[in-house]
Design an enzyme around this catalytic site. Structure first.
Site, mmCIF file in Angstrom:
data_model
loop_
_atom_site.group_PDB
_atom_site.id
_atom_site.type_symbol
_atom_site.label_atom_id
_atom_site.label_comp_id
_atom_site.label_asym_id
_atom_site.label_seq_id
_atom_site.Cartn_x
_atom_site.Cartn_y
_atom_site.Cartn_z
ATOM 1 N N LYS A 161 39.263 -56.026 -42.165
ATOM 2 C CA LYS A 161 38.828 -55.332 -40.943
ATOM 3 C C LYS A 161 37.307 -55.273 -40.877
ATOM 4 O O LYS A 161 36.699 -55.651 -39.867
ATOM 5 C CB LYS A 161 39.408 -53.917 -40.894
ATOM 6 C CG LYS A 161 39.070 -53.172 -39.612
ATOM 7 C CD LYS A 161 39.498 -51.722 -39.657
ATOM 8 C CE LYS A 161 38.433 -50.878 -40.295
ATOM 9 N NZ LYS A 161 38.641 -49.430 -40.145
ATOM 10 N N ASP A 179 42.062 -51.789 -36.257
ATOM 11 C CA ASP A 179 41.902 -50.405 -36.693
ATOM 12 C C ASP A 179 43.089 -49.599 -36.175
ATOM 13 O O ASP A 179 44.050 -50.156 -35.641
ATOM 14 C CB ASP A 179 40.560 -49.832 -36.221
ATOM 15 C CG ASP A 179 40.490 -49.616 -34.715
ATOM 16 O OD1 ASP A 179 41.441 -49.998 -33.991
ATOM 17 O OD2 ASP A 179 39.485 -49.055 -34.242
#
Length: 295
Positions: A161, A179
């Site tokens: 991420k 997320d």
């Protein structure tokens, strides 16, 4: 006593009455047909239309962390775990004033670094990650943030991420950032049923052209923060409600839904202290300061 010979035929209690006034048994209704499951082709078309709609709703979508270079974005993204981008943005000015380069941060005293980043929470673990990644940048990458995901994920505290955030926004390399907001919305929209972020990333990448990945991530996150909230989505104020399979999970009354809107959609400051010039909302306040007055 036997029946009287009256010419009438007796009826048992269970025999239905005959004649004009007889009640007719209603015909059984055929079972309702279950809605046809959406084909993959239809889902892909709907997903791409949602992306086009979001591009019109949020033409100013952007990363909501303040940064001036890849190192600052990398550090800010690591700090953003388990806190808001706003709190990170309020903390990083002092951090980068003290440690502007990987070499500076690698030489920092842990207790000094911890004290500066304390407002972001989990400051001891985050300080350890920042020291580790800064030392790795100094020792293994010549003091520069690498531009490949294979290298970024070797840094302490950096996963896919964080790597995709840095690559997409500091190097222009397309990537999907999964997320909590992104994962929640793509599952609500039935683009995927996966929970694991890497599996979500793979399935969403397969739906959209590579050139859309970074901006798609920003648009979805913007929508999740402003309208499609986790606990009470503002369904009645959502511009893409006709395309949403989860419509009705939140407030559908338009007036009540409008009161749930956040950030610039609700007339409030955003999360960046230094937002892009095209941002239509108000800048956030510095740490301990007051937000700018609403117009």
């Amino acid at each position: 006593m036997g029946e009287q010979a009256s010419g009438k035929v007796s009826r048992t209690a269970s025999s239905p009455p005959q004649g004009k006034g007889s009640a007719k048994k209603p015909a059984a209704k055929p079972p309702a047909k279950a809605p046809r499951p959406e084909s993959r082709l239809s889902m892909v078309r709907r997903a791409r239309r949602i992306n086009r709609e979001l591009a019109e709703i949020y033409p100013y979508a952007h990363p909501e962390l303040d940064f001036r270079n890849p190192f600052e974005l990398l550090v800010a993204t690591v700090l953003s775990a388990q806190t808001t981008d706003l709190r990170v943005n309020q903390t990083t000015p002092a951090l980068f004033a003290a440690y502007p380069t990987p070499e500076d941060m690698a030489a920092a005293a842990p207790e000094d670094l911890e004290e500066i980043i304390r407002p972001t929470g989990f400051f001891r673990a985050k300080a350890k990650s920042l020291l580790g990644l800064s030392q790795a940048l100094r020792d293994d990458f010549g003091g520069e943030v690498p531009g490949r995901i294979e290298d970024l994920v070797t840094l302490p505290g950096v996963g896919r991420k964080t790597a995709n955030v840095v690559l997409g926004n500091a190097f222009g390399v397309p990537g999907i950032t999964v997320d909590t907001h992104f994962g929640r919305l793509v599952r609500r929209w039935k683009w995927t049923e996966q929970e694991d972020p890497e599996k979500v990333e793979a399935e969403i990448c397969a739906i959209f052209p590579k050139g859309e990945w970074t901006m798609l991530s920003h648009r979805v996150v913007f929508h999740g923060r402003r309208i499609c909230h986790a606990r009470k989505p503002a369904c009645g104020a959502c511009p893409i409600a006709p395309l949403c399979p989860a419509y009705g999970e939140g407030e559908t009354d338009p007036e009540k839904a409008r009161k749930l809107l956040k950030y610039e959609k609700g007339g409030q400051p955003g999360q960046r202290l230094t937002p892009p010039p095209d941002y239509p909302g108000l800048p956030a306040a510095p740490l301990g300061g007051r937000a700018a007055p609403q117009p």
